[in-house]
Enzyme design. Structure first.
Site, PDB file in Angstrom:
ATOM      1  N   GLU A  35      -0.531   5.772 -12.076  1.00 41.70           N
ATOM      2  CA  GLU A  35       0.327   6.674 -12.055  1.00 41.70           C
ATOM      3  C   GLU A  35       1.161   5.681 -12.237  1.00 41.70           C
ATOM      4  OE1 GLU A  35       2.368   9.315  -8.651  1.00 41.70           O
ATOM      5  OE2 GLU A  35       0.689   8.885  -8.145  1.00 41.70           O
ATOM      6  N   ARG A 262     -12.374  -0.638  -4.468  1.00 40.08           N
ATOM      7  CA  ARG A 262     -10.408  -1.090  -4.619  1.00 40.08           C
ATOM      8  C   ARG A 262     -10.932  -2.764  -4.188  1.00 40.08           C
ATOM      9  NH1 ARG A 262      -5.720   1.290  -1.372  1.00 40.08           N
ATOM     10  NH2 ARG A 262      -6.921   1.396   0.415  1.00 40.08           N
ATOM     11  N   LYS A 272       0.991   0.291  -1.997  1.00 38.08           N
ATOM     12  CA  LYS A 272       2.274   0.654  -2.659  1.00 38.08           C
ATOM     13  C   LYS A 272       3.506   1.134  -1.647  1.00 38.08           C
ATOM     14  CE  LYS A 272       0.832   2.343  -7.275  1.00 38.08           C
ATOM     15  NZ  LYS A 272       1.877   3.603  -8.353  1.00 38.08           N
TER      16      LYS A 272
END
Length: 680
Positions: A35, A262, A272
């Protein structure tokens, strides 16, 4: 089991099994779907290397697809940065795709769902819808608008598209199962109104698809065979498949979603949101600050594509979240630079050295080897004179037997030059040494072939000729956080663990003149100091070098002090706030949860009920840091899972961090923890 079979990670094994079962290898297709709402970090590098690596392994195409369905957070700047990072890592994508390319097709499919009675327009508030979803243990309540007529839904959805309604006033929901044990299946949102221009489509649309709707449908449009996601999306797989069921054509390939853990790294944060906080608070200079775990930050610090790819390879792909020690990343860059970096000399804390018996005014050019690890690396010229700079710490007037540098009356070799002997010092009025005087064995020049040149002395020092040295700024970077898991503390913000010594700026370092011609791509070993690279702030008249990593891992020697600091941080607050002896709800939950796995029967039920009650007083901000509780602390993780369930039932958003914590719980070997996670 063959050796080849054993060497495959579990994702590779899934694909190997599919091929063995008859899957057409020509239909293999992968994608990397970022994204564009921030810069990529080292965790994304694992996904990049996995997807593009599979493409290389199977000679299959890999698409770069931007999941750009939220214009309020996405920018062209991030698109450009992501593309550059992937190319810099050495990968090429087959097609550059955007979910926004498929907005019309996704809209048409949404119309199809409405016509089939599988979607409806809801006009309730977000809070009302969240409350109606129920809890993991109680079914949800259908929306009062769930049974609108097809005609009314089509009319309202068209009016949403045409911009007739305000943001947040209407949404389109899938009509699935309000009693599903998977909360994501309880009539999830498909479209919402967002009154913001899109970075590609402008104002053509004011309704945007939700990620879960866009993700699988985009995979399907692109005919992606294996949609590889991180573990927090495991619970989304059922919804991914349901959406595909509604539009699937048996003549086309059906994507398969599979999940892997992850990449988490010690002594940093990977969220983020938290990285953005570091940038916005100016704790760092930007997304590409060399202390950041972003790919752009690592690149600016001097990391190479090869080192990051190697790190991804040796870290591996797993089914369970874990934390990789940052020392492994540092090991990978050291190994790479040791083979490729040019050896040069630089003095960061200079003191003047005068060779009293070296001819006055004489200069000679010595030959310096570029890299002893690479016989084809060549050499460069190194000017030498009778007045030099050496590191201040490389001299002591008197020292013990274990000090192998320069002292009065003892000999050392100057790298690539002569053996010298300390004779005397000059001091200023405050007693600080301003000059060291020595004599040189003028027959001992390295490589001259004389008997004296082969003499062995205990120490070798780096140096630069004062007459020829160039002045530069050097930035020495260390780990940004003092704590191994800075965002895992229930009573502290991750910002409380910032390392105040993470950046040391040396304004006047002295470098050999060979470095005047350095470029941004060059990597250097400042001999005896570490690996360095030129920074983008450099100008011809003002060079700036960043320290990439030291020659060896020195962090272990520094750990006791941070550990003591952390212990102090855990002491009760004596100076205000909560009264002494009174514990907060989150602390009480931790206290009860620690003993949870030792309880049974009524005591276990009572403990669970108490945790659930206390969770009513806990905020998500207090709970989230505990998602990173060590795996061995099962009781605490169970308590956190119970508390998270209470917050979710009250309408708390299912963040990616929450999803990852739930997914890790589902994958845990402890039945109680997995059971609590299953309820969520």
């Amino acid at each position: 089991m063959t050796e080849e079979h054993a060497s495959l990670n579990f994702i590779e094994q899934i694909i190997a099994d599919d091929l063995a079962a008859g899957f057409d290898p020509n239909k293999l297709r992968f994608r990397f779907p970022p994204e564009p709402n921030g810069y990529l970090h080292i965790g994304h590098a694992a996904s990049i290397c996995l997807n593009f690596g599979l493409g290389e392994q199977h000679n299959a195409p890999v698409n770069l697809r931007f999941d750009d369905t939220n214009p309020s957070k996405e920018e062209q700047e991030y698109v450009d940065a992501i593309k550059y990072d992937i190319q810099w890592l050495g990968f090429k994508w087959a097609k550059e795709c955007y979910s926004s390319d498929y907005f019309q097709q996704m809209y048409d499919w949404a119309i199809q769902l409405i016509k089939e009675g599988k979607a409806y327009v809801d006009e309730q508030s977000a809070e009302a819808m969240a409350e109606q979803k129920g809890t993991p243990t109680t079914p949800g309540v259908p929306s009062p608008y769930r049974d609108r007529s097809v005609e009314e839904n089509l009319d309202l959805f068209e009016r949403m598209k045409e911009g007739e309604f305000e943001q947040g006033s209407y949404v389109l929901r899938a009509k699935i199962d309000m009693a599903s044990p998977n909360m994501l299946m309880r009539d999830p949102l498909i479209y919402r109104i967002v009154r913001k221009a899109h970075h590609r489509t402008g104002t053509a649309w004011c309704i945007y698809p939700m990620y879960d709707w866009a993700h699988g449908e985009s995979d399907y449009i692109e005919q992606v065979s294996h949609s590889l996601c991180t573990l927090e999306f495991k619970m989304h797989r059922e919804l991914y498949d349901w959406f595909l069921d509604q539009i699937y054509d048996p003549s086309l390939l059906r994507p398969k979603q599979r999940e892997f853990a992850r990449r988490n790294l010690s002594y940093t944060v990977m969220s983020k949101r938290k990285l953005l906080e570091l940038v916005q608070s100016k704790t760092v200079s930007g997304w590409d600050d060399p202390r950041m775990p972003t790919i752009s930050g690592l690149r600016r610090r001097g990391y190479t594509p090869e080192s990051i790819r190697k790190f991804s390879e040796v870290s591996g792909i797993s089914k369970r979240d874990s934390v990789t020690d940052v020392s492994l990343l540092e090991y990978c860059i050291r190994e790479d630079l040791n083979k490729t970096a040019t050896r040069v000399m630089a003095v960061l804390d200079p003191v003047k050295l005068v060779i009293t018996n070296y001819p006055a005014g004489k200069t000679e050019l010595l030959t310096a080897e570029n890299n002893p690890e690479d016989p084809n690396s060549g050499t460069h010229e190194l000017p030498f004179s009778g007045e030099l700079y050496i590191e201040r710490e490389d001299f002591k007037e008197e020292a013990g037997n274990k000090f192998f540098r320069l002292t009065l009356g003892n000999e050392v070799r100057l790298k690539s030059a002569y053996i010298i002997k300390g004779e005397s010092v000059v001091k200023d009025a405050a007693g600080n040494i301003t000059e060291i005087h020595c004599t040189a064995d003028l027959d001992s020049r390295s490589g001259s072939g004389t008997e004296a040149s082969t003499r062995k002395v205990k120490g070798t020092l780096h140096w630069v000729s004062i007459q020829h040295a160039i002045k530069a700024e050097v930035r020495e970077y260390d780990r940004l956080f003092l704590d191994e898991a800075p965002d895992s503390h229930e009573d502290k913000s991750f910002m409380d663990f910032i390392n105040p010594e993470s950046l040391k700026v040396i304004k006047e370092a002295y470098l050999e003149p060979f470095l005047q011609g350095a470029s941004m791509e060059d990597k250097f070993q400042f001999q005896r100091l570490g690996y360095f690279t030129l920074d983008k702030d450099s100008k011809a008249e003002h060079l700036v070098f960043n320290k990439t990593v030291g020659l060896r891992d020195s962090w272990a020697k520094q750990q006791p002090a941070p550990a003591q600091k952390n212990q102090a941080a855990k002491q009760p607050n004596q100076g205000g706030g909560q009264a002494q002896g009174q514990r907060s709800a989150i602390n009480e939950i931790q206290k009860i949860a620690k003993k949870y796995t030792n309880l049974s029967g009524d005591k276990l039920a009572a403990a669970r009920a108490t945790i659930a009650k206390l969770a009513e007083e806990v905020s998500y901000e207090e709970l989230e840091p505990l998602f990173n509780t060590a795996a061995k602390k099962v009781g605490t993780r169970i308590g956190v899972m119970i508390a998270l369930g209470v917050l979710l039932s009250k309408g708390q958003e299912r963040t990616t961090e929450a999803e990852a914590f739930i997914a890790a719980g589902l994958a845990d070997g402890n039945e109680e923890l997995a059971g609590e996670a299953a309820k969520l």
